[in-house]
Design a protein around this motif. Structure first.
Motif, PDB file in Angstrom:
ATOM      1  N   LEU A 167      28.080 -21.500  40.137  1.00 40.14           N
ATOM      2  CA  LEU A 167      29.152 -20.763  40.822  1.00 40.14           C
ATOM      3  C   LEU A 167      29.123 -20.992  42.331  1.00 40.14           C
ATOM      4  O   LEU A 167      30.166 -20.929  42.985  1.00 40.14           O
ATOM      5  CB  LEU A 167      29.072 -19.275  40.493  1.00 40.14           C
ATOM      6  N   GLY A 168      27.951 -21.262  42.896  1.00 41.56           N
ATOM      7  CA  GLY A 168      27.873 -21.625  44.308  1.00 41.56           C
ATOM      8  C   GLY A 168      28.569 -22.956  44.558  1.00 41.56           C
ATOM      9  O   GLY A 168      29.337 -23.109  45.518  1.00 41.56           O
ATOM     10  N   ILE A 169      28.345 -23.913  43.687  1.00 38.83           N
ATOM     11  CA  ILE A 169      29.020 -25.212  43.792  1.00 38.83           C
ATOM     12  C   ILE A 169      30.519 -25.040  43.558  1.00 38.83           C
ATOM     13  O   ILE A 169      31.337 -25.657  44.257  1.00 38.83           O
ATOM     14  CB  ILE A 169      28.395 -26.222  42.811  1.00 38.83           C
ATOM     15  N   ALA A 170      30.893 -24.184  42.614  1.00 43.28           N
ATOM     16  CA  ALA A 170      32.314 -23.928  42.353  1.00 43.28           C
ATOM     17  C   ALA A 170      33.005 -23.355  43.581  1.00 43.28           C
ATOM     18  O   ALA A 170      34.154 -23.715  43.887  1.00 43.28           O
ATOM     19  CB  ALA A 170      32.469 -22.985  41.159  1.00 43.28           C
ATOM     20  N   TYR A 171      32.323 -22.471  44.319  1.00 42.64           N
ATOM     21  CA  TYR A 171      32.894 -21.927  45.558  1.00 42.64           C
ATOM     22  C   TYR A 171      33.182 -23.053  46.543  1.00 42.64           C
ATOM     23  O   TYR A 171      34.261 -23.107  47.142  1.00 42.64           O
ATOM     24  CB  TYR A 171      31.936 -20.908  46.185  1.00 42.64           C
ATOM     25  N   VAL A 172      32.228 -23.952  46.710  1.00 44.17           N
ATOM     26  CA  VAL A 172      32.399 -25.061  47.656  1.00 44.17           C
ATOM     27  C   VAL A 172      33.578 -25.933  47.235  1.00 44.17           C
ATOM     28  O   VAL A 172      34.408 -26.314  48.068  1.00 44.17           O
ATOM     29  CB  VAL A 172      31.103 -25.890  47.757  1.00 44.17           C
ATOM     30  N   LEU A 173      33.674 -26.243  45.958  1.00 39.85           N
ATOM     31  CA  LEU A 173      34.796 -27.045  45.475  1.00 39.85           C
ATOM     32  C   LEU A 173      36.121 -26.310  45.646  1.00 39.85           C
ATOM     33  O   LEU A 173      37.131 -26.922  46.002  1.00 39.85           O
ATOM     34  CB  LEU A 173      34.580 -27.435  44.015  1.00 39.85           C
ATOM     35  N   LEU A 174      36.109 -25.007  45.435  1.00 36.01           N
ATOM     36  CA  LEU A 174      37.323 -24.209  45.594  1.00 36.01           C
ATOM     37  C   LEU A 174      37.806 -24.227  47.048  1.00 36.01           C
ATOM     38  O   LEU A 174      38.960 -24.560  47.319  1.00 36.01           O
ATOM     39  CB  LEU A 174      37.071 -22.772  45.129  1.00 36.01           C
ATOM     40  N   VAL A 175      36.929 -23.868  47.974  1.00 38.49           N
ATOM     41  CA  VAL A 175      37.378 -23.820  49.370  1.00 38.49           C
ATOM     42  C   VAL A 175      37.613 -25.217  49.929  1.00 38.49           C
ATOM     43  O   VAL A 175      38.480 -25.407  50.789  1.00 38.49           O
ATOM     44  CB  VAL A 175      36.422 -23.015  50.289  1.00 38.49           C
ATOM     45  N   GLY A 176      36.869 -26.198  49.432  1.00 38.70           N
ATOM     46  CA  GLY A 176      37.016 -27.556  49.941  1.00 38.70           C
ATOM     47  C   GLY A 176      38.265 -28.256  49.483  1.00 38.70           C
ATOM     48  O   GLY A 176      38.688 -29.238  50.094  1.00 38.70           O
ATOM     49  N   ASN A 177      38.868 -27.765  48.418  1.00 40.67           N
ATOM     50  CA  ASN A 177      40.038 -28.448  47.861  1.00 40.67           C
ATOM     51  C   ASN A 177      41.291 -27.580  47.822  1.00 40.67           C
ATOM     52  O   ASN A 177      42.257 -27.930  47.161  1.00 40.67           O
ATOM     53  CB  ASN A 177      39.705 -28.961  46.456  1.00 40.67           C
ATOM     54  N   THR A 178      41.269 -26.455  48.525  1.00 36.94           N
ATOM     55  CA  THR A 178      42.443 -25.573  48.529  1.00 36.94           C
ATOM     56  C   THR A 178      42.968 -25.302  49.932  1.00 36.94           C
ATOM     57  O   THR A 178      43.798 -24.418  50.101  1.00 36.94           O
ATOM     58  CB  THR A 178      42.123 -24.220  47.865  1.00 36.94           C
ATOM     59  N   GLY A 179      42.465 -26.011  50.910  1.00 33.45           N
ATOM     60  CA  GLY A 179      42.911 -25.770  52.275  1.00 33.45           C
ATOM     61  C   GLY A 179      42.188 -24.632  52.967  1.00 33.45           C
ATOM     62  O   GLY A 179      42.566 -24.247  54.073  1.00 33.45           O
ATOM     63  N   LEU A 180      41.168 -24.080  52.340  1.00 37.05           N
ATOM     64  CA  LEU A 180      40.412 -22.983  52.949  1.00 37.05           C
ATOM     65  C   LEU A 180      39.169 -23.459  53.689  1.00 37.05           C
ATOM     66  O   LEU A 180      38.468 -22.648  54.292  1.00 37.05           O
ATOM     67  CB  LEU A 180      39.984 -21.973  51.876  1.00 37.05           C
TER      68      LEU A 180
END
Length: 166
Positions: free
Chosen positions: A76-89
């Motif tokens: 889930l830590g990696i998922a957070y990074v992928l989420l913010v890194g690929n959504t403009g956040l």
């Protein structure tokens, strides 16, 4: 004229390896904090029974519960990074003042998606006798779960901000 090499991979969008490592490390640390809350505050049998049951392990199995919980935290830590890194956040997430509210938001999101929706269905599918009802919304259990998920997610967000910050 100096040149720089971009270490980002197309397989993971615009996320650097160091950011992924920071998410994993933050997820590990955050999972320790959340795990301590589960072990000493949230009523049993979450860590020693419910989490192992998700993988067909009959409890009590505290060591297995901890290992699985830590694994979930890293993922889930990696998922957070992928989420913010690929959504403009990523620009906001890369600053410490913005990381905290993003971590709180991620903690709430993981509570709703995982603890409230996924976990009761998963435990039910595994025929775990202590599976919570769907959706898993109960007071004070869901409130404690939310606190734990926020305790998990803030170190993830801070680790990302420290790794990605300019």
């Amino acid at each position: 004229m100096a040149t720089t090499t971009d270490t980002r991979s197309n397989l993971i969008g615009t996320v650097a390896t160091t950011e992924l490592a920071a998410g994993a490390a933050g997820g590990f640390v955050g999972s320790v904090l959340f795990g301590l809350l589960m072990q000493f505050v949230i009523p049993a049998p979450m860590l020693e029974m419910a989490i192992p049951a998700m993988y067909g392990i009959e409890g009590p199995a505290l060591a297995a519960g901890w290992a699985i919980h830590q694994f979930h935290g890293v993922v889930l830590g990696i998922a957070y990074v992928l989420l913010v890194g690929n959504t403009g956040l990523s620009a906001r997430a890369g600053t410490l003042p913005d990381a905290i509210p993003l971590g709180v938001a991620y903690g709430i999101l993981t509570t709703v998606l995982l603890a409230v929706l996924v976990m009761p269905l998963w435990l039910g599918a595994m025929n775990f006798g202590g599976a919570p009802p769907f959706p898993n919304v109960a007071f004070p259990a869901t409130l404690l779960s939310t606190v734990g998920h926020v305790m998990f997610a803030v170190p993830v967000a801070v680790a990302y901000a420290l790794a990605a910050g300019e």
